[in-house]
Design a protein around this motif. Structure first.
Motif, PDB file in Angstrom:
ATOM      1  N   TYR A  90      10.972  -1.955  13.442  1.00  0.00           N
ATOM      2  CA  TYR A  90      10.484  -1.097  12.050  1.00  0.00           C
ATOM      3  C   TYR A  90      11.929  -0.023  11.764  1.00  0.00           C
ATOM      4  O   TYR A  90      12.121   0.014  10.833  1.00  0.00           O
ATOM      5  N   THR A 141      12.035   4.345   1.874  1.00  0.00           N
ATOM      6  CA  THR A 141      10.349   3.403   2.884  1.00  0.00           C
ATOM      7  C   THR A 141       9.489   4.248   2.788  1.00  0.00           C
ATOM      8  O   THR A 141       9.714   6.057   2.780  1.00  0.00           O
ATOM      9  N   GLU A 142       8.432   4.548   3.069  1.00  0.00           N
ATOM     10  CA  GLU A 142       7.363   5.363   3.212  1.00  0.00           C
ATOM     11  C   GLU A 142       6.314   5.006   4.039  1.00  0.00           C
ATOM     12  O   GLU A 142       5.820   4.192   4.358  1.00  0.00           O
ATOM     13  N   MET A 143       6.011   5.918   5.213  1.00  0.00           N
ATOM     14  CA  MET A 143       5.075   5.725   6.139  1.00  0.00           C
ATOM     15  C   MET A 143       3.719   5.255   5.183  1.00  0.00           C
ATOM     16  O   MET A 143       3.499   7.036   5.330  1.00  0.00           O
ATOM     17  N   PHE A 186       4.439   0.512   6.962  1.00  0.00           N
ATOM     18  CA  PHE A 186       4.484   1.246   5.568  1.00  0.00           C
ATOM     19  C   PHE A 186       5.167   0.410   4.392  1.00  0.00           C
ATOM     20  O   PHE A 186       5.399  -0.446   3.904  1.00  0.00           O
ATOM     21  N   SER A 197      -5.910   5.384   7.277  1.00  0.00           N
ATOM     22  CA  SER A 197      -4.040   6.751   7.215  1.00  0.00           C
ATOM     23  C   SER A 197      -4.939   7.686   7.366  1.00  0.00           C
ATOM     24  O   SER A 197      -5.584   8.925   7.274  1.00  0.00           O
ATOM     25  N   THR A 240      -0.767   9.903   8.152  1.00  0.00           N
ATOM     26  CA  THR A 240      -0.480  10.745   7.696  1.00  0.00           C
ATOM     27  C   THR A 240       0.084  11.417   6.967  1.00  0.00           C
ATOM     28  O   THR A 240       1.327  12.216   7.311  1.00  0.00           O
ATOM     29  N   LYS A 293      -3.295   6.452  -0.294  1.00  0.00           N
ATOM     30  CA  LYS A 293      -2.297   5.366   0.090  1.00  0.00           C
ATOM     31  C   LYS A 293      -3.199   4.591   0.820  1.00  0.00           C
ATOM     32  O   LYS A 293      -2.759   3.675   1.130  1.00  0.00           O
TER      33      LYS A 293
END
Length: 356
Positions: A131, A145-147, A163, A255, A257, A267
């Motif tokens: 990762y 990048t976005e978790m 991600f 989801s 986060t 998301k």
């Protein structure tokens, strides 16, 4: 090939003319489409224009050799002729590659799902390292990048992480990463110094727009709950986590986060759309399996594609039999040499198929 190139050249000139019209910017949708088409055609037009110049240079040099008696001038003409012939060969190959059918998903953003496989905690630790490798690679390309979701194992490893990566041409480079990644090393918990082999799976999915995948309301169950784990202040005290269950496929998305339930829901839907889109792509690819057999493709999730060997400091990509003794820099995000080699091998396979 050259008839097609002439047609593309004419189309390119038409686009340039349309972009200079005074009212084109008033229609943003049309303007965007024209700009994208112009950007797609520009490399082909530039290479073809250079090709025609090199061909003209050959004709000029041959004409000079016929009429010129001065030895020094003849030597110059011979050098120019040789150089132009070599350049024509290079440009012909380049143009064949530029004219290969383009993957319609190449410009899409991606969802990446990394799962620990065989090897327990050691596998989860390696999943976290891979990762980080992709995050560093994205940074080097100025991608974002976005978790989306993460399931940690308590000692710094990831049982699963999802991600998103967004930026120009993300899927065109990252699509070759799907498959089983194997690590060989001595775990820190191993007192006898024995090398263990662990695996993780990577799935790279093009992000699907709402127009690509239609999700029926009756096919979805949405559950909200309190987030678990170290989510930060407020996360564990409100019903912010979202779980989607898609009845027709059995896919479950979780989801948590974000602090906002709305953001987590958004998301989760983005990830679900990408998973459904990937299933559709897999069906299409199965139907085209014969044509794809000799290609590198986008990697079967069950196929062992790469080994990271720590004792020898090497990384081997099994699809193209490439071994590089630069494990540390690759894990730090230096993936270009591997990905460039995979792209070149894929293009060579496609050209070979076209010539059969």
């Amino acid at each position: 090939m050259f008839d097609k190139l002439e047609d593309l050249l004419i189309r390119y000139e038409e686009i340039m003319g349309e972009l200079q019209e005074p009212d084109v910017a008033n229609d943003q949708e049309r303007f965007r489409k024209l700009m994208k088409e112009q950007a797609d055609l520009a490399p082909i037009v530039e290479a073809y224009t250079e090709y025609k110049k090199a061909k003209q240079s050959i004709a000029d040099s041959e004409e000079m050799l016929e009429i010129e008696s001065d030895e020094e001038m003849r030597e110059l003409a011979k050098e120019e002729l040789s150089s132009s012939k070599k350049r024509v060969e290079e440009l012909e190959h380049e143009l064949k590659i530029l004219l290969l059918p383009k993957d319609p998903n190449d410009d899409k953003n991606i969802m990446v799902e990394i799962r620990a496989g065989a090897g327990g905690d050691e596998s989860a630790l390696f999943a976290a390292e891979v990762y980080r490798m992709y995050v560093h690679y994205a940074e080097s390309k100025r991608w974002k990048t976005e978790m989306i979701s993460v399931n940690e194992n308590g000692i710094g490893g990831f049982k699963e992480v999802v991600f998103m990566v967004s930026g120009q041409g993300v899927y065109s480079r990252m699509k070759y990463e799907s498959g089983v990644h194997r690590v060989q090393r001595v775990p820190e918990t191993e007192s006898g110094g024995r090398i263990h082999t662990s695996t993780i799976t990577v799935a790279v999915m093009p992000e699907a727009e709402e127009v690509d995948v239609v999700i029926e309301e009756k096919d979805i169950r949405i559950d909200v709950m309190r987030a678990s784990g170290n989510g930060g202040q407020c996360v564990n005290t409100t019903d912010s986590a979202v779980r989607l269950t898609h009845y027709p496929t059995g896919i479950v998305i979780y989801s948590q986060t974000e602090k906002s339930q709305l953001q987590n829901k958004e998301k989760a839907f983005r990830l679900l759309r990408s998973k459904l889109y990937e299933l559709e792509l897999e069906k299409q690819q199965s139907a085209e399996a014969e044509a794809r057999r000799s290609q590198i493709g986008t990697g079967d999730r069950s196929e062992k594609i790469r080994t990271y060997n720590f004792p020898q400091g090497r990384v081997t990509d099994h699809r193209i039999k490439l071994t590089l003794h630069k494990l540390d820099s690759i894990l730090n995000g230096d993936l270009d040499e591997v990905i460039d080699s995979l792209i070149a091998a894929d293009q060579a396979a496609k050209l070979s198929n076209m010539n059969e």
